[in-house]
Structure formats: structure tokens, C-alpha cells
Scaffold this motif. Structure first.
Motif, PDB file in Angstrom:
ATOM      1  N   ARG A  34       1.199  -1.069   0.123  1.00 20.80           N
ATOM      2  CA  ARG A  34      -0.396   0.096   0.339  1.00 20.80           C
ATOM      3  C   ARG A  34       1.064   1.351  -0.219  1.00 20.80           C
ATOM      4  O   ARG A  34       0.485   2.413  -0.738  1.00 20.80           O
ATOM      5  N   ALA A  35       2.141   0.912   0.782  1.00 22.35           N
ATOM      6  CA  ALA A  35       2.519   2.769   1.081  1.00 22.35           C
ATOM      7  C   ALA A  35       3.175   2.957  -0.352  1.00 22.35           C
ATOM      8  O   ALA A  35       3.932   4.042  -1.118  1.00 22.35           O
ATOM      9  N   ILE A  36       4.043   1.489  -1.119  1.00 23.92           N
ATOM     10  CA  ILE A  36       4.612   2.148  -2.561  1.00 23.92           C
ATOM     11  C   ILE A  36       3.913   2.243  -3.660  1.00 23.92           C
ATOM     12  O   ILE A  36       3.984   3.002  -4.179  1.00 23.92           O
ATOM     13  N   ALA A  37       2.283   1.526  -3.779  1.00 22.63           N
ATOM     14  CA  ALA A  37       1.094   1.904  -4.120  1.00 22.63           C
ATOM     15  C   ALA A  37       1.041   3.576  -4.192  1.00 22.63           C
ATOM     16  O   ALA A  37       0.222   3.995  -5.790  1.00 22.63           O
ATOM     17  N   SER A  38       1.247   4.078  -3.347  1.00 20.63           N
ATOM     18  CA  SER A  38      -0.035   4.906  -2.111  1.00 20.63           C
ATOM     19  C   SER A  38       1.000   6.439  -3.199  1.00 20.63           C
ATOM     20  O   SER A  38       0.830   7.856  -3.209  1.00 20.63           O
ATOM     21  N   ARG A  39       1.746   5.391  -3.740  1.00 21.81           N
ATOM     22  CA  ARG A  39       2.874   6.875  -4.179  1.00 21.81           C
ATOM     23  C   ARG A  39       2.189   7.708  -5.085  1.00 21.81           C
ATOM     24  O   ARG A  39       2.655   9.053  -5.718  1.00 21.81           O
ATOM     25  N   HIS A  40       2.098   6.754  -5.987  1.00 18.64           N
ATOM     26  CA  HIS A  40       1.504   6.969  -7.380  1.00 18.64           C
ATOM     27  C   HIS A  40       0.422   7.771  -6.781  1.00 18.64           C
ATOM     28  O   HIS A  40      -0.435   7.593  -8.598  1.00 18.64           O
ATOM     29  N   LEU A  41      -1.053   6.496  -6.993  1.00 18.58           N
ATOM     30  CA  LEU A  41      -2.533   6.567  -7.400  1.00 18.58           C
ATOM     31  C   LEU A  41      -2.676   6.933  -5.167  1.00 18.58           C
ATOM     32  O   LEU A  41      -2.665   6.686  -4.389  1.00 18.58           O
ATOM     33  N   SER A  42      -4.550   7.176  -5.288  1.00 19.63           N
ATOM     34  CA  SER A  42      -4.834   7.634  -4.230  1.00 19.63           C
ATOM     35  C   SER A  42      -6.645   7.177  -4.505  1.00 19.63           C
ATOM     36  O   SER A  42      -6.776   6.893  -5.459  1.00 19.63           O
ATOM     37  N   GLY A  43      -7.006   7.230  -3.397  1.00 18.04           N
ATOM     38  CA  GLY A  43      -8.766   6.629  -3.675  1.00 18.04           C
ATOM     39  C   GLY A  43      -9.029   5.283  -4.517  1.00 18.04           C
ATOM     40  O   GLY A  43      -8.501   4.191  -4.228  1.00 18.04           O
ATOM     41  N   GLN A  51      -6.347  -4.609  -5.412  1.00 18.51           N
ATOM     42  CA  GLN A  51      -6.801  -5.622  -5.463  1.00 18.51           C
ATOM     43  C   GLN A  51      -7.126  -6.270  -6.415  1.00 18.51           C
ATOM     44  O   GLN A  51      -6.834  -7.083  -6.627  1.00 18.51           O
ATOM     45  N   PHE A  52      -5.954  -5.565  -8.085  1.00 22.51           N
ATOM     46  CA  PHE A  52      -5.978  -5.991  -9.061  1.00 22.51           C
ATOM     47  C   PHE A  52      -4.646  -7.206  -8.651  1.00 22.51           C
ATOM     48  O   PHE A  52      -4.508  -8.053  -9.236  1.00 22.51           O
ATOM     49  N   ALA A  53      -3.429  -6.692  -7.803  1.00 22.02           N
ATOM     50  CA  ALA A  53      -2.241  -7.218  -7.329  1.00 22.02           C
ATOM     51  C   ALA A  53      -2.636  -8.680  -6.856  1.00 22.02           C
ATOM     52  O   ALA A  53      -2.490  -9.494  -6.582  1.00 22.02           O
ATOM     53  N   GLU A  54      -3.801  -8.289  -6.034  1.00 27.58           N
ATOM     54  CA  GLU A  54      -3.709  -9.315  -5.170  1.00 27.58           C
ATOM     55  C   GLU A  54      -4.646 -10.895  -5.878  1.00 27.58           C
ATOM     56  O   GLU A  54      -4.130 -11.745  -5.308  1.00 27.58           O
ATOM     57  N   ASP A  55      -5.833 -10.395  -6.156  1.00 27.29           N
ATOM     58  CA  ASP A  55      -6.087 -11.177  -7.765  1.00 27.29           C
ATOM     59  C   ASP A  55      -5.245 -11.509  -8.468  1.00 27.29           C
ATOM     60  O   ASP A  55      -5.041 -13.041  -8.681  1.00 27.29           O
ATOM     61  N   HIS A  56      -4.161 -10.956  -8.797  1.00 28.26           N
ATOM     62  CA  HIS A  56      -3.840 -11.551 -10.204  1.00 28.26           C
ATOM     63  C   HIS A  56      -2.356 -11.684 -10.425  1.00 28.26           C
ATOM     64  O   HIS A  56      -2.009 -12.528 -11.312  1.00 28.26           O
ATOM     65  N   LEU A  57      -1.162 -11.139  -9.449  1.00 27.79           N
ATOM     66  CA  LEU A  57       0.505 -11.165  -9.161  1.00 27.79           C
ATOM     67  C   LEU A  57       0.486 -11.950  -8.434  1.00 27.79           C
ATOM     68  O   LEU A  57       1.737 -12.232  -8.452  1.00 27.79           O
ATOM     69  N   GLY A  58      -0.247 -12.633  -7.996  1.00 28.03           N
ATOM     70  CA  GLY A  58       0.239 -13.449  -6.368  1.00 28.03           C
ATOM     71  C   GLY A  58       1.120 -12.656  -5.648  1.00 28.03           C
ATOM     72  O   GLY A  58       0.634 -11.611  -5.021  1.00 28.03           O
ATOM     73  N   GLU A  59       1.845 -13.618  -4.716  1.00 25.22           N
ATOM     74  CA  GLU A  59       2.424 -12.209  -3.800  1.00 25.22           C
ATOM     75  C   GLU A  59       3.520 -12.039  -3.863  1.00 25.22           C
ATOM     76  O   GLU A  59       4.355 -12.073  -5.099  1.00 25.22           O
ATOM     77  N   GLU A  60       3.724 -10.739  -3.243  1.00 23.43           N
ATOM     78  CA  GLU A  60       4.978 -10.049  -3.313  1.00 23.43           C
ATOM     79  C   GLU A  60       6.220  -9.984  -2.922  1.00 23.43           C
ATOM     80  O   GLU A  60       5.874 -10.104  -1.988  1.00 23.43           O
TER      81      GLU A  60
END
Length: 99
Positions: A34-43, A51-60
Motif C-alpha cells: 500500500r505504501a508503494i502504490a500510494s506514491r502514485h495512486l490515491s482513492g 485488489q488487482f495485484a492481490e487477485d492476479h499477481l500473487g505474493e509480492e
């Protein structure tokens, strides 16, 4: 009192390369993602991305690096002019070893 105004007419092109040493590798937590994604996205865009990362990309994974050497070059063309024509280009390159 004096004022200095600098105006750059041409854009600078710079190259940077960093040598890294891997210090740690571990599964990423939800808070880190969340901290990394929130650098570029909000809301809603942030929530949809997570949600897309959790559903389609597997464990980070989280990688921790230590820089060991920086290399950088100013690639602007700075050439002498002869009779109004540019005759050659040049670039500067420097390297800095850390530690």
C-alpha cells in the motif's frame, strides 16, 4: 542587493547507473504494498490497484539493497561551432565508489 536568473535553453540528458548489493529478500506485507502504490495512486485507483495485484499477481516480495557504486554522465551535446556549424559532440562521465 543582486538577483541572479539562470535560464536553460536546452534540456539535459543524463545517464545514471547504480551497482547494488542485495541485503535482504522477504515477502512484502500489505502495508508495504500500500505504501508503494500510494506514491502514485490515491482513492479508488489505489484500492483497485491493490485488489488487482492481490487477485492476479500473487505474493509480492520486498528486496533491500545497498548501493555500492554510482556512475553518472551528462550527455548534453556541447560542441564547438565553426562557421555556425556544430562539428562534434562530447560527454562527461564520472564514477563514485561508495564505502
Amino acid at each position: 542587493m543582486a538577483t541572479l536568473v539562470v535560464h536553460t535553453v536546452s534540456l539535459r540528458t543524463r545517464f545514471v547507473s547504480v551497482d547494488l548489493e542485495l541485503m535482504d529478500r522477504a515477502p512484502a506485507t500489505v502495508q508495504e504494498a500500500r505504501a508503494i502504490a500510494s506514491r502514485h495512486l490515491s482513492g479508488d485507483a489505489l484500492e483497485a490497484n491493490l485488489q488487482f495485484a492481490e487477485d492476479h499477481l500473487g505474493e509480492e516480495e520486498r528486496f533491500t539493497f545497498t548501493p555500492t557504486r554510482y556512475r553518472f554522465a551528462d550527455l548534453r551535446m556541447r560542441a564547438p561551432r565553426v562557421r555556425g556549424q556544430q562539428i562534434s559532440g562530447s560527454w562527461r562521465c564520472t564514477s563514485e565508489r561508495l564505502r
